[in-house]
Design a protein around this motif. Sequence first.
Motif, PDB file in Angstrom:
ATOM      1  N   GLU A   1      65.547  50.275  18.433  1.00  0.00           N
ATOM      2  CA  GLU A   1      67.081  50.076  19.052  1.00  0.00           C
ATOM      3  C   GLU A   1      67.167  50.012  20.702  1.00  0.00           C
ATOM      4  O   GLU A   1      68.470  48.969  21.167  1.00  0.00           O
ATOM      5  CB  GLU A   1      67.233  52.178  19.014  1.00  0.00           C
ATOM      6  CG  GLU A   1      68.830  52.843  19.501  1.00  0.00           C
ATOM      7  CD  GLU A   1      68.876  54.092  19.267  1.00  0.00           C
ATOM      8  OE1 GLU A   1      69.668  54.407  20.015  1.00  0.00           O
ATOM      9  OE2 GLU A   1      68.500  54.345  18.907  1.00  0.00           O
ATOM     10  N   ASP A   2      66.200  50.252  21.668  1.00  0.00           N
ATOM     11  CA  ASP A   2      66.152  50.008  22.789  1.00  0.00           C
ATOM     12  C   ASP A   2      66.471  48.111  22.956  1.00  0.00           C
ATOM     13  O   ASP A   2      66.579  47.584  24.214  1.00  0.00           O
ATOM     14  CB  ASP A   2      64.326  50.274  23.830  1.00  0.00           C
ATOM     15  CG  ASP A   2      64.702  51.708  23.542  1.00  0.00           C
ATOM     16  OD1 ASP A   2      66.089  52.275  23.805  1.00  0.00           O
ATOM     17  OD2 ASP A   2      63.999  52.189  23.701  1.00  0.00           O
ATOM     18  N   ARG A   3      65.174  47.583  22.425  1.00  0.00           N
ATOM     19  CA  ARG A   3      66.104  45.441  21.965  1.00  0.00           C
ATOM     20  C   ARG A   3      67.393  44.851  21.668  1.00  0.00           C
ATOM     21  O   ARG A   3      67.884  44.409  22.453  1.00  0.00           O
ATOM     22  CB  ARG A   3      65.054  45.515  20.916  1.00  0.00           C
ATOM     23  CG  ARG A   3      62.973  45.804  21.622  1.00  0.00           C
ATOM     24  CD  ARG A   3      62.452  44.993  20.534  1.00  0.00           C
ATOM     25  NE  ARG A   3      60.628  45.196  20.898  1.00  0.00           N
ATOM     26  CZ  ARG A   3      59.571  44.991  20.110  1.00  0.00           C
ATOM     27  NH1 ARG A   3      59.762  44.271  19.313  1.00  0.00           N
ATOM     28  NH2 ARG A   3      58.772  45.342  21.050  1.00  0.00           N
ATOM     29  N   ARG A   4      67.636  46.232  20.602  1.00  0.00           N
ATOM     30  CA  ARG A   4      69.048  46.040  20.084  1.00  0.00           C
ATOM     31  C   ARG A   4      69.811  45.369  21.580  1.00  0.00           C
ATOM     32  O   ARG A   4      71.092  45.231  21.601  1.00  0.00           O
ATOM     33  CB  ARG A   4      69.982  46.713  18.981  1.00  0.00           C
ATOM     34  CG  ARG A   4      68.993  46.169  17.783  1.00  0.00           C
ATOM     35  CD  ARG A   4      69.452  46.420  16.681  1.00  0.00           C
ATOM     36  NE  ARG A   4      69.481  48.249  16.701  1.00  0.00           N
ATOM     37  CZ  ARG A   4      68.689  48.980  15.785  1.00  0.00           C
ATOM     38  NH1 ARG A   4      67.557  47.894  15.597  1.00  0.00           N
ATOM     39  NH2 ARG A   4      68.091  50.265  16.121  1.00  0.00           N
TER      40      ARG A   4
ATOM     41  N   ASN B   1      74.110  42.226  12.132  1.00  0.00           N
ATOM     42  CA  ASN B   1      74.982  43.419  10.616  1.00  0.00           C
ATOM     43  C   ASN B   1      75.374  45.015  11.187  1.00  0.00           C
ATOM     44  O   ASN B   1      75.849  45.228  10.371  1.00  0.00           O
ATOM     45  CB  ASN B   1      73.656  44.089   9.282  1.00  0.00           C
ATOM     46  CG  ASN B   1      72.192  42.394   8.982  1.00  0.00           C
ATOM     47  OD1 ASN B   1      73.618  41.410   8.718  1.00  0.00           O
ATOM     48  ND2 ASN B   1      71.459  43.014   8.068  1.00  0.00           N
ATOM     49  N   GLN B   2      75.045  45.349  12.413  1.00  0.00           N
ATOM     50  CA  GLN B   2      75.170  46.309  13.342  1.00  0.00           C
ATOM     51  C   GLN B   2      76.720  46.401  13.228  1.00  0.00           C
ATOM     52  O   GLN B   2      78.127  46.631  13.300  1.00  0.00           O
ATOM     53  CB  GLN B   2      74.790  46.967  13.482  1.00  0.00           C
ATOM     54  CG  GLN B   2      73.670  47.830  13.449  1.00  0.00           C
ATOM     55  CD  GLN B   2      71.929  48.262  13.955  1.00  0.00           C
ATOM     56  OE1 GLN B   2      72.314  48.547  15.130  1.00  0.00           O
ATOM     57  NE2 GLN B   2      71.684  49.413  13.112  1.00  0.00           N
ATOM     58  N   ASN B   3      77.408  45.327  13.984  1.00  0.00           N
ATOM     59  CA  ASN B   3      77.919  44.671  15.346  1.00  0.00           C
ATOM     60  C   ASN B   3      78.752  43.602  14.665  1.00  0.00           C
ATOM     61  O   ASN B   3      80.199  43.672  14.844  1.00  0.00           O
ATOM     62  CB  ASN B   3      77.797  44.071  16.540  1.00  0.00           C
ATOM     63  CG  ASN B   3      76.830  45.536  17.107  1.00  0.00           C
ATOM     64  OD1 ASN B   3      77.263  46.155  17.033  1.00  0.00           O
ATOM     65  ND2 ASN B   3      74.890  45.361  17.166  1.00  0.00           N
ATOM     66  N   LEU B   4      78.803  42.174  14.011  1.00  0.00           N
ATOM     67  CA  LEU B   4      78.768  41.079  13.970  1.00  0.00           C
ATOM     68  C   LEU B   4      79.149  40.756  12.113  1.00  0.00           C
ATOM     69  O   LEU B   4      78.971  39.488  12.060  1.00  0.00           O
ATOM     70  CB  LEU B   4      78.515  40.239  14.746  1.00  0.00           C
ATOM     71  CG  LEU B   4      78.710  40.445  16.129  1.00  0.00           C
ATOM     72  CD1 LEU B   4      76.916  39.505  17.492  1.00  0.00           C
ATOM     73  CD2 LEU B   4      80.164  40.187  16.347  1.00  0.00           C
ATOM     74  N   LEU B   5      78.872  41.262  11.459  1.00  0.00           N
ATOM     75  CA  LEU B   5      78.908  41.237  10.129  1.00  0.00           C
ATOM     76  C   LEU B   5      80.452  40.864   9.679  1.00  0.00           C
ATOM     77  O   LEU B   5      79.827  39.934   8.733  1.00  0.00           O
ATOM     78  CB  LEU B   5      78.493  42.857   9.464  1.00  0.00           C
ATOM     79  CG  LEU B   5      78.134  42.475   7.157  1.00  0.00           C
ATOM     80  CD1 LEU B   5      77.101  41.047   7.305  1.00  0.00           C
ATOM     81  CD2 LEU B   5      77.303  43.722   6.839  1.00  0.00           C
TER      82      LEU B   5
END
Length: 191
Positions: free
Chosen positions: A117-120, A175-179
Amino acid sequence: LSLQVSNGPGLGDERTTSLLLLGFLQSCPNSCFQRELEALGHEFSGHLFHDDELQTDGNRSSYFSVAAETDSERQEEAVREVARQLAQIGDRLEGSIRPGMVASLASRFSVRSLSEEDRRQCLADALEQLMRTCPADVDHEKTQLLLTMLLAKKIADHSPALLRDVFRTTVTFINQNLLASVRNLVRSEMD
C-alpha cells in the motif's frame, strides 16, 4: 489526482493489465532491465496469459469454445498494440520525469519493510506531481496510465532488480485507479 476505486478487478482485468504493462516494457528499447524482463515474461507466459485453468484432477478445463479463444487472442493482440502505441508516446514524454524523482522512488521501493500500500502511495504521489506539469487539454486518464507505466520503466531502468516489485505494484495501482482507461483503450483498439 482523483483516485477512483472500482468494484475490483477481475481475473481478466489482472491479465489484461499485466499484459499491457509487459508489452509496454518490452516495447521500450535500450532498457537496463531486459534480462529481468525476459525472465518475468517467461514466468507469466506459463500461467498468466492462458485462459485454460488447471482443474483439481490435473486436467485442463475445456469449457472455452473456439470462438472464445479467438476472441481472447484478438483481445490479447489489441492489448499488445495499445502497449506499443503507449510506448511510442512514452518515448516523447520520458524526459519530463526528473532523474531525482526516479532515484527517490527506486530508493523507496528498495525498502523491504515498505508495505504494498505504501509503494502504491509513493507511485500515486509521483504521478500527482507529474500530472501538475501536463497541459490542461490532454486526456488525463490516458496520460495518467502512460505516466504510471513510464514511472515503472524508469524505476526498473534505475534499479533492474526492482522490476518484479515495481511490476506487481504498478499492475495493482492501475487496476485500482485506471482500469476504466485500460478497458476503453483496448475496446477502442478492438473496434
